[in-house]
Design an enzyme around this catalytic site. Structure first.
Site: not given
Lengths: 213, 213
Positions: B37, B40
């Protein structure tokens, strides 16, 4: 614990370190405030090497804001990063991502909500300041519209981030901007994001040379 | 123009590229969703090497959210990056930076508004999920409070960004967390920001393994 608590000293020391460490020699002076704000937003001095912008982008943005132009953002995070006190009171900030019409429009167009949200900008686009800090598809969709003759914004600040389409959409903007006669700023590659997009916008709205940075 | 418009494909391809390029071998499996995450959110696979976190930070955060814990953020941008649909309906998100009491408190304490805003968290801190994505002084102030015996949050996600105090405050957290018995995640160095902080939070609230990422 021993750390700097004075906001003005934190601010000044941050910009001193950036000026000391960043190599801005490849950029015209007019773009230094933009590069410095981008670096300040992300903590990386080397982003200056990926910055691509037209020399007139800050001036074009300032003139637009002085004329009360709307500010069109692709994400709420971008809008929240804009320093409101620096804005003329009649400049409206608009985010259409969560507009009730967006999900159906995305289905109809066969694209993302972020791209569909750009469709809803069309009648506000003339002379606007556009700030994209999240979605590559929003930038692609806007570029397609501009190719098709949509009204032209005053300036396009494009900092989508990530692994699918971010680098490609920003390269496309850099390639197309001269033919579109479009003042712009962007960061080649995967890096970007809402903080950098807001930082670029704040370089326009704050008189950086006036506050010592 | 030729680009991927399908949201599910963009999402899946992004996480495929991250898994392909990122070296997560130094991290326990329990922290891979967090690292993914973070990557990302910023477009840089190498941030995984600066990640420091307790193995239990995601589980601690999930248990807190399941119990309806408040989410305390240092900035509106952080709160806006939280994916609301993944949250239990009774989890309140709180940002005290723009609370009316904060400016006077900052003057009285001789510190930043961001640090003063943390003072206003005290009676909500017990078992909370704390997400810091902007201000080093907010993190320093919280660490000082915890040293003085303030109620302990369930987990502290700390991603302040920048050139003055960011690296130092995150190193201090990493050094102090074991003695404080505090589940935490942070990114050493200058990098960070609201998008990474929100991304770390979303790694807690989304069942990442469930949606194929």
């Amino acid at each position: 614990m021993d750390y700097e608590r004075r906001p003005d000293r934190i601010y000044a020391e941050s910009f001193r370190i950036i000026r000391d460490e960043a190599d801005l020699s490849h950029l015209p002076d007019a773009l230094h405030p933009l590069a410095i704000r981008l670096i300040h937003a992300c903590g990386m001095v080397d982003v200056a090497s990926d910055l691509r912008a037209s020399d007139d982008c800050l001036d074009a943005g300032r003139a637009a804001l002085a004329a009360g132009a709307p500010i069109l953002c692709d994400a709420e995070m971008v809008a929240r990063g804009i320093i409101g006190r620096a804005l003329p009171p009649d400049c409206e900030t608009l985010v259409t991502l969560n507009d009730g019409r967006t999900p159906a429009l995305a289905r109809d167009l066969g694209t993302t909500r972020s791209a569909a949200a750009v469709e809803l900008w069309r009648d506000r686009l003339e002379g606007a300041v556009v700030v994209i800090g999240n979605a590559p598809t929003a930038l692609f969709h806007l570029l397609e519209g501009l190719q098709q003759g949509w009204p032209r914004p005053a300036v396009l600040l494009a900092f989508p981030v990530g692994f699918v389409g971010a680098a490609e959409s920003k390269q496309a903007l850099h390639d197309m901007a001269p033919a579109l006669n479009l003042p712009y700023a962007t960061l080649l590659g995967r890096r970007g994001g809402s903080a950098m997009a807001a930082g670029a916008f704040n370089a326009i709205s704050l008189d950086l040379r006036g506050d010592g940075t």
